[in-house]
Every structure is written in structure tokens, then in C-alpha cells.
Design a protein around this motif. Structure first.
Motif, short mmCIF file in Angstrom:
data_model
loop_
_atom_site.label_atom_id
_atom_site.label_comp_id
_atom_site.label_asym_id
_atom_site.label_seq_id
_atom_site.Cartn_x
_atom_site.Cartn_y
_atom_site.Cartn_z
N SER A 1 -104.93 -10.22 4.13
CA SER A 1 -104.67 -10.70 2.76
C SER A 1 -105.79 -11.61 2.27
CB SER A 1 -103.33 -11.46 2.70
OG SER A 1 -102.27 -10.63 3.14
N LEU A 2 -106.99 -11.14 2.44
CA LEU A 2 -108.16 -11.96 2.11
C LEU A 2 -108.25 -12.24 0.63
CD1 LEU A 2 -110.65 -10.36 4.61
CD2 LEU A 2 -110.15 -12.81 4.46
N LYS A 3 -108.76 -13.43 0.33
CA LYS A 3 -108.91 -13.90 -1.05
C LYS A 3 -110.38 -14.20 -1.31
CE LYS A 3 -104.46 -16.29 -0.62
NZ LYS A 3 -103.77 -17.60 -0.72
N PRO A 4 -110.80 -14.16 -2.55
CA PRO A 4 -112.20 -14.52 -2.86
C PRO A 4 -112.58 -15.90 -2.32
CG PRO A 4 -111.20 -13.46 -4.75
CD PRO A 4 -110.10 -13.65 -3.75
N GLU A 5 -111.63 -16.82 -2.28
CA GLU A 5 -111.94 -18.17 -1.78
C GLU A 5 -112.13 -18.21 -0.26
OE1 GLU A 5 -109.41 -17.27 -3.79
OE2 GLU A 5 -107.57 -18.41 -3.34
N ASP A 6 -111.89 -17.10 0.41
CA ASP A 6 -112.19 -17.01 1.85
C ASP A 6 -113.66 -16.69 2.09
OD1 ASP A 6 -109.03 -15.39 2.27
OD2 ASP A 6 -109.52 -17.48 2.76
N THR A 7 -114.40 -16.41 1.04
CA THR A 7 -115.82 -16.10 1.18
C THR A 7 -116.56 -17.29 1.78
OG1 THR A 7 -115.85 -14.54 -0.66
CG2 THR A 7 -117.94 -15.59 -0.09
N ALA A 8 -117.26 -17.04 2.88
CA ALA A 8 -117.96 -18.11 3.59
C ALA A 8 -118.71 -17.52 4.77
CB ALA A 8 -116.95 -19.15 4.10
N VAL A 9 -119.54 -18.34 5.36
CA VAL A 9 -120.10 -18.03 6.68
C VAL A 9 -119.11 -18.56 7.71
CG1 VAL A 9 -121.98 -18.38 8.30
CG2 VAL A 9 -122.47 -18.12 5.85
N TYR A 10 -118.71 -17.71 8.62
CA TYR A 10 -117.73 -18.07 9.65
C TYR A 10 -118.43 -18.32 10.97
CZ TYR A 10 -113.83 -17.05 6.57
OH TYR A 10 -112.92 -17.09 5.54
N TYR A 11 -118.09 -19.45 11.57
CA TYR A 11 -118.72 -19.87 12.81
C TYR A 11 -117.69 -19.96 13.93
CZ TYR A 11 -122.51 -21.47 9.76
OH TYR A 11 -123.53 -21.54 8.84
N CYS A 12 -118.12 -19.55 15.10
CA CYS A 12 -117.35 -19.73 16.31
C CYS A 12 -117.86 -20.98 17.01
CB CYS A 12 -117.54 -18.50 17.20
SG CYS A 12 -116.77 -18.56 18.80
N ALA A 13 -116.94 -21.75 17.61
CA ALA A 13 -117.36 -22.98 18.29
C ALA A 13 -116.50 -23.22 19.51
CB ALA A 13 -117.27 -24.16 17.34
N ALA A 14 -117.04 -23.96 20.46
CA ALA A 14 -116.34 -24.24 21.71
C ALA A 14 -116.37 -25.73 22.00
CB ALA A 14 -116.98 -23.47 22.86
N THR A 15 -115.28 -26.22 22.59
CA THR A 15 -115.20 -27.62 22.98
C THR A 15 -114.56 -27.75 24.35
OG1 THR A 15 -114.34 -29.80 22.41
CG2 THR A 15 -113.00 -27.92 21.78
#
Length: 124
Positions: free
Chosen positions: A85-99
Motif C-alpha cells: 500500500s505504498l504512498k507517494p510520501e514513502d518516496t525516499a532512499v532506504y537504508y539498512c543498518a545494524a546495531t
């Protein structure tokens, strides 16, 4: 050291779905909690979703609850983000991260390692 490489980004219409994947290499994968963050143009990087070491606990930003799902496969050293159910406001660069923190607050400073990101564009 942990290396993270994201994949699966692309262009999708509003209402559509996309699945992001992050492949890790380096130290023992199950030692780390993993998260997905995103950064829209001109905005700060924000937390999206997180998952505990063995996947028993998941965490989501309010803006994606009920639409996104995070999962991990410790045998394959991967963490995925299913986005529905993606929305235009989901537009972004998505990053994976670990802690390695036991109970992170999922702030940017909590994360030890970052991938380079994958772009998701949702058209209206």
C-alpha cells in the motif's frame, strides 16, 4: 566490521508493493539488531522498522504500521522489508543498518553500520 548492501528499490505506483532486501557480510549476523531507515529529499533520515536478533520482536514507525513488514533470515544473512500500500510520501532512499546494542532506541546514533541505500520512488 559489517557490510550491508541493499537491493530491490525502484519505481512503483501508489498502492503497489515493493520488497527491499539487505545482504550482510562480516561478523556474526545474529549478534546484531537490524533496522531500515529512510531519507526523503530535503528531509532527515528517519527510522522505519527494526527487528531483534532472532526476529522475535519487531518495531515500526507509526507511519508504516500495518503496511510494512520487516523480517530476517539469519541463515542467509539477510533482512527484508516488505512494503505494501505504498504512498507517494514513502518516496525516499532506504537504508539498512545494524546495531550491537541490546535495546536500541532506533536513533541514528544507535546504529553501528550502514548500507549505501536504495531508492524507492512512488508515483501518484
Amino acid at each position: 566490521q559489517v557490510w550491508l548492501v541493499e537491493s530491490g528499490g525502484g519505481l512503483v505506483q501508489a498502492g503497489g508493493s515493493l520488497r527491499l532486501s539487505c545482504a550482510a557480510s562480516g561478523r556474526t549476523f545474529s549478534n546484531y539488531l537490524l533496522g531500515w531507515f529512510r531519507q526523503a529529499p530535503g528531509k532527515e533520515r528517519d527510522f522505519v522498522a527494526g527487528i531483534s536478533r532472532y526476529g522475535s520482536s519487531t518495531y515500526y514507525a507509526d507511519s508504516v504500521k500495518g503496511r510494512f513488514s520487516i523480517s530476517r533470515d539469519n541463515a542467509k544473512n539477510t533482512v527484508d522489508l516488505q512494503m505494501n500500500s505504498l504512498k507517494p510520501e514513502d518516496t525516499a532512499v532506504y537504508y539498512c543498518a545494524a546495531t550491537s546494542q541490546f535495546r536500541p532506541s532506533w536513533g541514528l546514533d544507535d546504529m553501528d553500520y550502514w548500507g549505501k541505500g536504495t531508492l524507492v520512488t512512488v508515483s501518484s
